[in-house]
Structures are given as structure tokens and as C-alpha cells.
Design an enzyme around this catalytic site. Structure first.
Site, PDB file in Angstrom:
ATOM      1  CB  CYS A  89      -2.887   5.451   3.522  1.00  0.00           C
ATOM      2  SG  CYS A  89      -3.669   4.398   4.981  1.00  0.00           S
TER       3      CYS A  89
ATOM      4  CD  GLU B 292      -2.376   1.425   2.656  1.00  0.00           C
ATOM      5  OE1 GLU B 292      -2.643   2.522   2.890  1.00  0.00           O
ATOM      6  OE2 GLU B 292      -2.787   0.511   3.319  1.00  0.00           O
TER       7      GLU B 292
END
Length: 525
Positions: A300, A263
Site C-alpha cells: 500500500c 485503508e
């Protein structure tokens, strides 16, 4: 307590090369010297992981679930020390860290329950059909099995929930994979406390010591050695795009390439539709800023891009957001390096010819503090310069003014893959939202309506992933029980004697799990 050791299997060792944690609030170095693990420690840890794999991957569902629950209980017993240590190492607020401890424990217990349920095995049976014409069918039975030892990289921004015993580790354990963790250098004391909790759970549950090892360190060499080790069969990573791409390259160049589930980068577009702006433009401004500045923007799923049709209602939103941001207090970022990178990113946007600065947050008198930033541009300028869509990790966002829905679609189509997209809608917006959904679906892993993207629910249905570069593999998630799929592979058994089959496929169904036979789902006990 922690003492700066490297934990390999049931033992611990030290290295001459050391580093210290840094308190980001003061910039002062900590008192404990943490050992820098290297290739030699990687080799020892992976050898133990290889030796542990067969036993761990074939444990009963209950035994594996009990182990994961024991990890959770051990972490919960350390809650006060964990929160205090993480606060000193990351400057994250105590309440946030208490919540993150609960999330970490909760997701471990969720995976334990998922293991017991057995649905993840996807046990599928097509019985033999010896009399079928023109050709008989063999007895075919399929089940998911553990991939092998997994390397997990701790994340900077979640010292608990995405770190040593975070989602990647929990999913790998649930799948039956031993784990070697590369601890993040930003919070080594926190990492070691959690690692010791796992180490103790391995021992108390009578599992092979190689089920878990913890390798702290600051060097790229450590991460490279771990990913290139032939024992490792998959990698879980949360971090920068540069770091993720580097690991992907190493993994692809191995004699046996392996998947890296990374990620890496996302700006999480938020679309403000006309009906929403007409109804609540003034109220959305502070709500947006709250999401933008939460945790210094170090999520994020931070809303780094806002897209809307130009007009008076959008002006109202901008004025409201600017007022809220101007009053927003600065927050200390996780590390001096992250703060320096944020400052560079904001300065590049502020000096960009196509960008106008809308507002900045309050300036504090401490070190490593993120001062929020909101910028604006138009669709033509935004789509003409790819640099404007790059992530600035922290509380920075760009508002893109569009002429109409068609131009909003053009802006979205130009974006890279993202973790999330948000639609703020109101009366009369349903047709426009329906028009945007197909293009958003092609770009993101999660679509929200009338909310804000910061905050990820740990649940069975959650998808925390998205097309590249949000993640390296948009078919996967790093949050929720579907995360187990990254560390599993299917195996088919043909005409195999019943006594030699895995329990999930044996005729008596000793684990009592749900199975599909001849395409029909049969519920277990």
C-alpha cells in the site's frame, strides 16, 4: 492443521457452500474445501461477542496483556506450517513470510506492553473543589473504555500482519474489544491456522469464548451482514477503494452508524529535488525500481508517482531507472484477480494519449506475473486528467516532469489523500523542501526524507493512515500503538463513589498507571 471450518467462539461448524484456495504460481485449486460463512454464522458470532464484551473489556491490564502475548506465542509455535501454507496460497517468498510472521508476533507483543503501561487509558482526574467561588466543582474523572465488538477484514497482501491476528485485531484486543474476523478468501488455510491459535489462547487464558470468532468466505453478503449487525461497533478494513466505500455505505445506513477504519488507495508520491538529482540521479534509479517492484508492487506504500523538475539530471535518473526496470524479473501476484486488474491498469496507462511508456520489466513464462511498468507525462497533462492519479495496484509508476518548484506544488495540491510522501533532497534543497512540506503535510500521514516508502516500521510513533481516500479517517492509523484509539471512547464519571469507579480512576490507583490530576501528569509505579 486447518480443515476448512468456520470458527465461532470455542466451536467450529461447516457450511454446504464451499470454496478452495488457488495457488497463484500455478493457477491450480487447492485440495481443501473451505466453508463459506453467511448471515446465520454472523449472528451466532456476534451474539457470543456481545456476551463476552463486559467481561473482556474489564479484564485487568495484566490479564489482557497476557492473553495477547499467548496469541503471539501460539502463532510463533506454528511458524513453519504458517509460512509454508501462506507461500502456497499467496506465492509470497518464504523469506518475506518469515519476516511477516516475526512482524505479526512482534506487534502483538508491542500491544501487550502498551496495555500494561496504561497510558492509552488517558486517566484524567479533576478533584472536587467544594469551596470554589462562585460555584463549586464536582469531582470529575475520565478514562478511555472499549468501544464494543469489532469486525476485522483480512487483507489480501499481508496474510499475517494485516489479517486474522494483524494490527487491527491486535489493537482491538488491546482496547478490550471482542473481534469477529472475516477471513480473506485468497489465503484461507493461513487464516484458519492463525484463527485456531487465537481460539486456543482464548481458552487457555480463561476468557469468554466470544472474544474471538473467524468467518471465512468469498461473498460480499458475508461482509455486509457483519458490518450491518447491530452488535458490531467499529470496522477495520484494508483493501480496495470499492470495497472500503461499500462497507462505509452500509455502516452509515445502519440505525446506529458506526466508524469504518478503511485503508483503501494510495500512490505515495516521491519528489526528486534538484540537489538530490545532481548528486545521485544514477544511483536513485535502481533504488526506486527496487522499491517499485518489491513484492510485485503489492504494497500500500508502493511509489506509484514520481515528481521532479525537468532537465539533464532527471534524464539521467530516468535512464538509470529504465535500465534497472528492463532487467527486473516478473513476480507472481497474490491472486489471478489482482493480476488481471493490474494488467488492465497498465494497459490503460500505456494507451493513454498523454502518457509515454518509459520501460517495462522482463516478461516471464508463468501465470499471474506482474511485469513492471514506468510511464512519464508532464505536469499540465497530469493535472488535467484525474484518471492518471488513480492507483494501479502493482509495480506501476508515473513520472511527472515539472518546470519548477511551483509546478511541483501544483501537482501535489491536485492529489487525493495519500499514505506517504517522500522527498529526495541534497545540497541546496532545504528551502525547496521547506516550501513543499506544508502542502505535503495536508495530503499524507507520513513524510519520508531520502528513503523509499515501501516498508512500515511497527512502532509507537508510526502513522499508517492519511486523508481520504488513503484511509476513511485521516485522524487514525492502522499501524502502531495509536491504532488502539480507533476502538476506544472516553467516559467521564462525576461524583462517583470510589468503590464504583474503574480501577484506573480509583484513589488508590491499584494498577499503578500514570494519571493526570488537575492537569499535572503523575507517573505511576
Amino acid at each position: 492443521m486447518y480443515n476448512g471450518a468456520i470458527l465461532i467462539g470455542a466451536g467450529e461448524t461447516r457450511a454446504a457452500d464451499t470454496f478452495t484456495a488457488v495457488n497463484p504460481t500455478t493457477g491450480a485449486a487447492g485440495d481443501v474445501a473451505f466453508s463459506n460463512a453467511g448471515p446465520a454464522e454472523v449472528a451466532k458470532a456476534t451474539a457470543l461477542a456481545a456476551a463476552a464484551f463486559e467481561v473482556f473489556s474489564t479484564t485487568s491490564l495484566d490479564a489482557r496483556a497476557t492473553f495477547i502475548e499467548t496469541v503471539a506465542d501460539n502463532i510463533l509455535a506454528l511458524k513453519d506450517d504458517l509460512v509454508a501454507t501462506a507461500n502456497a496460497e499467496t506465492a509470497l517468498p518464504l523469506a518475506r513470510l518469515q519476516g511477516e510472521t516475526g512482524r505479526t508476533v512482534g506487534q502483538l507483543k508491542m500491544f501487550a506492553a502498551e496495555v500494561r503501561a496504561g497510558l492509552w487509558l488517558d486517566a484524567t482526574i479533576d478533584p472536587a473543589m467544594p469551596d470554589r467561588a462562585p460555584l463549586p466543582r464536582a469531582d470529575l474523572r475520565r478514562v478511555n473504555v472499549a468501544l464494543g465488538p469489532v469486525a476485522v477484514f483480512g487483507a489480501s497482501n499481508f496474510p499475517l500482519a494485516f489479517s486474522v491476528a494483524g494490527g487491527d485485531t491486535a489493537a482491538a484486543f488491546a482496547a478490550g474489544c471482542p473481534v469477529v474476523v472475516k477471513g480473506h478468501a485468497a489465503h484461507p488455510g493461513t487464516g484458519e491456522l492463525v484463527a485456531r491459535a487465537i481460539q486456543q489462547a482464548v481458552a487457555s487464558c480463561g476468557l469468554p469464548e466470544g472474544v474471538f470468532s473467524y468467518l471465512p468466505g468469498t461473498s460480499n453478503e458475508l461482509g455486509g451482514a457483519l458490518v450491518s449487525d447491530p452488535v458490531i461497533k467499529a470496522v477495520g478494513f484494508t483493501g480496495s477503494r470499492g470495497g472500503g466505500l461499500a462497507l462505509m455505505k452500509i455502516a452509515a445506513q445502519r440505525a446506529e452508524p458506526i466508524p469504518v477504519y478503511a485503508e483503501m488507495s494510495s500512490i505515495n508520491p516521491v519528489v526528486l529535488l534538484p540537489g538530490a538529482l545532481a548528486a545521485r540521479a544514477d544511483a536513485m534509479g535502481p533504488a526506486f525500481v527496487g522499491s517499485l517492484t518489491m513484492g510485485a508492487g503489492q504494497f500500500c506504500t508502493n511509489p506509484g508517482l514520481v515528481i521532479a523538475i525537468d532537465g539533464p539530471d532527471l534524464d539521467t535518473f530516468v535512464a538509470s531507472a529504465a535500465k534497472a526496470l528492463t532487467a527486473a524479473q516478473p513476480a507472481v501476484m497474490l491472486t489471478p484477480g489482482i493480476h488481471a486488474s493490474f494488467e488492465r491498469g497498465v494497459e490503460e496507462l500505456a494507451s493513454h494519449a498523454a502518457v509515454i511508456t518509459v520501460a517495462r520489466g522482463c516478461v516471464g513464462d508463468g501465470v499471474n506475473q506482474a511485469v513492471g511498468a514506468l510511464f512519464t507525462t508532464d505536469a499540465t497533462k497530469f493535472t488535467a486528467d484525474e484518471a492518471l492519479s488513480h492507483e494501479v495496484f502493482g509495480s506501476s509508476s508515473i513520472l511527472v516532469r515539472c518546470k519548477d518548484i511551483a509546478e511541483i506544488k501544483t501537482v501535489i495540491a491536485k492529489l487525493e489523500g495519500q499514505l506517504t510522501a517522500t522527498i529526495q533532497s541534497g545540497d541546496g534543497d532545504e528551502a525547496a523542501a521547506g516550501e513543499l512540506l506544508p502542502v505535503l503535510q495536508s495530503k499524507v500521514g507520513r513524510i519520508l526524507f531520502n528513503g523509499w516508502p515501501t516498508g512500515v516500521e511497527v512502532s509507537h510513533a508510526m502513522v499508517h493512515g492519511g486523508p481520504f481516500p488513503a484511509t476513511s479517517d485521516g485522524r487514525s492509523t492502522s499501524v502502531g500503538t495509536l491504532a488502539m484509539a480507533r476502538f476506544l471512547r472516553p467516559v467521564c464519571y462525576q461524583d462517583t463513589p470510589d468503590t464504583l469507579l474503574p480501577p484506573a480512576l480509583q484513589a488508590a490507583n491499584p494498577w499503578g498507571i500514570a494519571r493526570r490530576t488537575n492537569g499535572v501528569l503523575e507517573l505511576g509505579k
